[in-house]
Design a protein around this motif. Structure first.
Motif, PDB file in Angstrom:
ATOM      1  N   LEU A 149       0.650  -1.718  -0.192  1.00 51.98           N
ATOM      2  CA  LEU A 149      -0.142   0.059  -0.092  1.00 51.98           C
ATOM      3  C   LEU A 149       1.182   1.241  -0.237  1.00 51.98           C
ATOM      4  CD1 LEU A 149      -2.810  -0.992   2.507  1.00 51.98           C
ATOM      5  CD2 LEU A 149      -3.123  -1.129   0.299  1.00 51.98           C
ATOM      6  N   THR A 150       2.218   1.066  -0.061  1.00 59.02           N
ATOM      7  CA  THR A 150       3.516   2.585   0.314  1.00 59.02           C
ATOM      8  C   THR A 150       4.177   2.129  -0.671  1.00 59.02           C
ATOM      9  OG1 THR A 150       4.312   1.104   2.094  1.00 59.02           O
ATOM     10  CG2 THR A 150       2.577   2.372   2.682  1.00 59.02           C
ATOM     11  N   ASP A 151       5.201   3.998  -0.565  1.00 61.28           N
ATOM     12  CA  ASP A 151       5.911   2.983  -1.819  1.00 61.28           C
ATOM     13  C   ASP A 151       7.142   2.675  -1.216  1.00 61.28           C
ATOM     14  OD1 ASP A 151       4.368   5.108  -3.334  1.00 61.28           O
ATOM     15  OD2 ASP A 151       4.879   6.808  -2.689  1.00 61.28           O
ATOM     16  N   SER A 152       7.470   2.461   0.775  1.00 58.17           N
ATOM     17  CA  SER A 152       8.881   2.231   0.809  1.00 58.17           C
ATOM     18  C   SER A 152       8.220   1.262   2.039  1.00 58.17           C
ATOM     19  CB  SER A 152       9.793   3.695   1.165  1.00 58.17           C
ATOM     20  OG  SER A 152       8.951   3.869   2.646  1.00 58.17           O
ATOM     21  N   ASP A 153       9.369   0.624   2.594  1.00 55.90           N
ATOM     22  CA  ASP A 153       9.588  -0.558   4.256  1.00 55.90           C
ATOM     23  C   ASP A 153       9.668   0.894   4.433  1.00 55.90           C
ATOM     24  OD1 ASP A 153       9.597  -2.888   2.355  1.00 55.90           O
ATOM     25  OD2 ASP A 153      12.201  -2.803   2.651  1.00 55.90           O
ATOM     26  N   GLU A 154       9.844   1.525   4.996  1.00 53.07           N
ATOM     27  CA  GLU A 154       9.727   2.251   6.140  1.00 53.07           C
ATOM     28  C   GLU A 154       8.589   3.069   6.415  1.00 53.07           C
ATOM     29  OE1 GLU A 154      12.426   2.710   3.262  1.00 53.07           O
ATOM     30  OE2 GLU A 154      13.316   2.123   4.992  1.00 53.07           O
ATOM     31  N   ALA A 155       7.795   3.690   5.276  1.00 54.49           N
ATOM     32  CA  ALA A 155       6.452   4.440   5.387  1.00 54.49           C
ATOM     33  C   ALA A 155       5.458   2.566   5.337  1.00 54.49           C
ATOM     34  CB  ALA A 155       6.287   4.111   3.787  1.00 54.49           C
ATOM     35  N   ALA A 156       5.918   1.487   5.367  1.00 55.02           N
ATOM     36  CA  ALA A 156       4.506   0.373   5.711  1.00 55.02           C
ATOM     37  C   ALA A 156       5.367   0.202   7.089  1.00 55.02           C
ATOM     38  CB  ALA A 156       4.792  -1.032   4.616  1.00 55.02           C
ATOM     39  N   MET A 157       6.732   0.796   7.816  1.00 56.55           N
ATOM     40  CA  MET A 157       5.995   0.246   9.448  1.00 56.55           C
ATOM     41  C   MET A 157       5.983   0.786  10.397  1.00 56.55           C
ATOM     42  SD  MET A 157      10.251  -0.898  10.959  1.00 56.55           S
ATOM     43  CE  MET A 157      10.103  -2.794  10.736  1.00 56.55           C
ATOM     44  N   GLN A 158       5.816   2.521   8.730  1.00 56.35           N
ATOM     45  CA  GLN A 158       5.347   3.152  10.381  1.00 56.35           C
ATOM     46  C   GLN A 158       4.283   2.890  10.607  1.00 56.35           C
ATOM     47  OE1 GLN A 158       5.988   5.787  11.976  1.00 56.35           O
ATOM     48  NE2 GLN A 158       8.366   5.664  11.435  1.00 56.35           N
ATOM     49  N   LEU A 159       3.408   2.498   9.061  1.00 52.87           N
ATOM     50  CA  LEU A 159       1.646   1.785   9.245  1.00 52.87           C
ATOM     51  C   LEU A 159       1.883   1.133  10.136  1.00 52.87           C
ATOM     52  CD1 LEU A 159       0.461   2.175   5.527  1.00 52.87           C
ATOM     53  CD2 LEU A 159      -0.542   4.180   7.857  1.00 52.87           C
ATOM     54  N   ALA A 160       2.304  -0.220  10.277  1.00 54.78           N
ATOM     55  CA  ALA A 160       2.627  -1.063  11.109  1.00 54.78           C
ATOM     56  C   ALA A 160       2.308  -0.624  12.576  1.00 54.78           C
ATOM     57  CB  ALA A 160       3.065  -2.334  11.126  1.00 54.78           C
ATOM     58  N   LEU A 161       3.039  -0.077  12.815  1.00 47.59           N
ATOM     59  CA  LEU A 161       3.800   0.916  13.839  1.00 47.59           C
ATOM     60  C   LEU A 161       2.158   1.811  14.832  1.00 47.59           C
ATOM     61  CD1 LEU A 161       5.778   0.961  16.357  1.00 47.59           C
ATOM     62  CD2 LEU A 161       6.046   3.462  15.093  1.00 47.59           C
ATOM     63  N   GLU A 162       1.712   1.883  13.903  1.00 49.96           N
ATOM     64  CA  GLU A 162       0.615   2.819  14.152  1.00 49.96           C
ATOM     65  C   GLU A 162      -0.787   2.071  13.842  1.00 49.96           C
ATOM     66  OE1 GLU A 162      -0.120   6.062  10.623  1.00 49.96           O
ATOM     67  OE2 GLU A 162       1.771   7.109  11.446  1.00 49.96           O
ATOM     68  N   PHE A 163      -0.798   1.481  13.714  1.00 46.46           N
ATOM     69  CA  PHE A 163      -1.943  -0.121  13.488  1.00 46.46           C
ATOM     70  C   PHE A 163      -1.595  -0.896  14.927  1.00 46.46           C
ATOM     71  CE2 PHE A 163      -4.069  -3.456  13.200  1.00 46.46           C
ATOM     72  CZ  PHE A 163      -4.823  -3.524  12.686  1.00 46.46           C
ATOM     73  N   TYR A 164      -0.526  -1.448  14.922  1.00 48.13           N
ATOM     74  CA  TYR A 164      -0.525  -2.034  15.741  1.00 48.13           C
ATOM     75  C   TYR A 164      -0.069  -2.466  17.770  1.00 48.13           C
ATOM     76  CZ  TYR A 164       0.519  -6.197  18.670  1.00 48.13           C
ATOM     77  OH  TYR A 164       1.072  -7.389  19.525  1.00 48.13           O
ATOM     78  N   GLY A 165       0.414  -0.559  17.403  1.00 45.90           N
ATOM     79  CA  GLY A 165       1.547   0.486  19.023  1.00 45.90           C
ATOM     80  C   GLY A 165      -0.051   0.117  19.164  1.00 45.90           C
ATOM     81  N   PRO A 166      -0.748   1.033  19.229  1.00 43.88           N
ATOM     82  CA  PRO A 166      -1.867   0.510  20.346  1.00 43.88           C
ATOM     83  C   PRO A 166      -2.852  -0.243  20.852  1.00 43.88           C
ATOM     84  CG  PRO A 166      -1.876   2.594  18.569  1.00 43.88           C
ATOM     85  CD  PRO A 166      -1.101   1.817  17.850  1.00 43.88           C
ATOM     86  N   MET A 167      -2.681  -0.864  20.077  1.00 46.28           N
ATOM     87  CA  MET A 167      -3.171  -2.419  20.521  1.00 46.28           C
ATOM     88  C   MET A 167      -2.261  -3.103  20.972  1.00 46.28           C
ATOM     89  SD  MET A 167      -4.113  -5.262  17.335  1.00 46.28           S
ATOM     90  CE  MET A 167      -5.017  -7.090  18.218  1.00 46.28           C
ATOM     91  N   TYR A 168      -1.415  -3.560  20.932  1.00 49.94           N
ATOM     92  CA  TYR A 168      -0.080  -3.490  22.332  1.00 49.94           C
ATOM     93  C   TYR A 168      -0.141  -2.818  23.465  1.00 49.94           C
ATOM     94  CZ  TYR A 168       4.322  -4.594  24.147  1.00 49.94           C
ATOM     95  OH  TYR A 168       5.401  -5.777  24.904  1.00 49.94           O
ATOM     96  N   LEU A 169      -0.247  -1.607  23.533  1.00 52.53           N
ATOM     97  CA  LEU A 169      -0.762  -1.057  24.797  1.00 52.53           C
ATOM     98  C   LEU A 169      -1.983  -1.667  25.019  1.00 52.53           C
ATOM     99  CD1 LEU A 169      -0.710   1.518  26.426  1.00 52.53           C
ATOM    100  CD2 LEU A 169      -1.623   2.779  24.912  1.00 52.53           C
ATOM    101  N   LEU A 170      -3.072  -1.182  24.564  1.00 49.93           N
ATOM    102  CA  LEU A 170      -4.772  -1.755  25.073  1.00 49.93           C
ATOM    103  C   LEU A 170      -4.399  -3.677  25.691  1.00 49.93           C
ATOM    104  CD1 LEU A 170      -6.414  -0.527  22.380  1.00 49.93           C
ATOM    105  CD2 LEU A 170      -6.499   0.767  24.351  1.00 49.93           C
ATOM    106  N   TYR A 171      -3.568  -4.044  25.555  1.00 51.22           N
ATOM    107  CA  TYR A 171      -3.351  -5.804  25.992  1.00 51.22           C
ATOM    108  C   TYR A 171      -2.975  -5.021  27.493  1.00 51.22           C
ATOM    109  CZ  TYR A 171      -2.978  -8.144  22.012  1.00 51.22           C
ATOM    110  OH  TYR A 171      -3.445  -8.750  21.061  1.00 51.22           O
TER     111      TYR A 171
END
Lengths: 209, 209
Positions: A149-171
């Motif tokens: 969905l993104t132009d670069s590996d870095e951007a993909a990882m940022q998206l993953a971080l924004e998606f999963y980070g909150p989930m991890y915190l909510l545990y």
DNA sequence: TTGACAAGTAACCGCTCGGTAACTATAATG
DNA sequence: CATTATAGTTACCGAGCGGTTACTTGTCAA
């Protein structure tokens, strides 16, 4: 029943491991909780370590089975990202909510997660499992999904971080609050916001659906 | 030096607590690491529990002092959000990066954080500290900050979740990787993306600068 | 009926734990 | 120079640990 006691030992031990840690739980504690003496435990398991090993084994089996029922692949192989492009975004939502429910509501998995949290620095094997199941693992998994969905590996990882980070915190938040339902709602809202943002925002060139 | 040994005991004990947990660390371990026998420890501390108590006390002192140097208030009192409106957004960035550096690079705090992680379910007092310092606490703090940027409490909490969740996840990732610098960069990029998104996106009515 | 087996028990083993007591070397103090 | 405080030591204590042994009891098939 024969296998029944063996099973109850496993679940009771995990419950105590999750509350007091592996070292903080004695064979007497486990047996006492079940209403008999520790010597009986050795009729079913050869050692305390073996109980832990069987718990880990059981978790791996459960996880494998669960990955098969869901048709999101367990790991992200080559060519998987294309498959995702044919997949409605709602599937990510359903999958993630199911993951969260699994690691919070399902007793065995919830206790297993807590145990991993407590033992992650002491035991290298459990440290690896903590990474794979809960920290870097899911992050890498989501990165692979977002890659196309993104132009670069870095951007993909940022998206993953924004998606999963909150989930991890909510545990963590989930474990520490009485309002369990509110936390689940918080996660659902987060996922919806995220999906809406990604769908409206910078989409890459040829992405159908 | 007199107080020097007492201080070294504290730091060494915390180091071992962070690696092996409180129960996994014996008085012999602590003394051995310092090059003497455990009986000597009791010349400085009355019990193993007191060492832990002094560690917690020290952490609270350090935290209080640090909150004073930074001019972001320690807790978010009434009227704080207005103060934030006069504050450049870059201050949030600087503050958050400093927080992350603190909990990862600063040895005492890094070890303290790991210890809280390991002991959060066993010891209710440490569970509370884990919440206040690392999980729900920072989340509520950021929620208060974002409150005046948004229409509702719910939206503010969503923003806080999106901002702090990735940060919380990166603590775990940081601990498990050798490429510490890359993780810091990941966090910086996340914060920049977040600020850019919030500044360009839905701003509330009368918010200057 | 009996005898093998499964699943318990009480009692014990060696070891380590947190903590204590008695002693000693050092060094500053009157 | 005698004294006192400090910061170590060795040796020990009772308790609890993981694990083992010898023994008992209930079930069920030959």
């Amino acid at each position: 029943m024969a296998g029944d006691t063996k099973e109850r030992i496993l679940e009771t031990a995990l419950e105590l491991f999750a509350q007091n840690g592996y070292l903080g739980t004695s064979m007497n504690d486990i047996a006492g909780q079940l209403g008999f003496t520790k010597a009986a435990l050795y009729k079913h398991y050869t050692s305390k370590q073996e109980i832990l090993d069987r718990i880990v084994e059981r978790m791996n089996e459960m996880d494998y089975a669960r990955a098969e029922t869901y048709d999101m692949p367990e790991t992200a192989p080559d060519g998987f990202a294309e498959a995702y492009l044919h997949t409605p975004v709602q599937k990510i939502r359903a999958y993630s909510m199911a993951q969260f429910d699994h690691w919070t509501k399902e007793p065995f998995s919830s206790n297993f997660r807590k145990m991993l949290t407590l033992e992650q620095y002491r035991d290298p094997k459990l440290a690896q499992l903590h990474h794979d199941y809960l920290a870097g693992g899911p992050l890498e998994y989501m990165t692979a999904i977002f890659r196309k969905l993104t132009d670069s590996d870095e951007a993909a990882m940022q998206l993953a971080l924004e998606f999963y980070g909150p989930m991890y915190l909510l545990y963590s938040v989930y474990d520490g609050t009485e309002e369990k339902q509110a936390v689940s709602s918080l996660l659902a809202a987060h996922i919806d916001r995220f999906i809406a943002r990604v769908e409206s925002g910078g989409r890459k060139e040829g992405s159908a659906t």
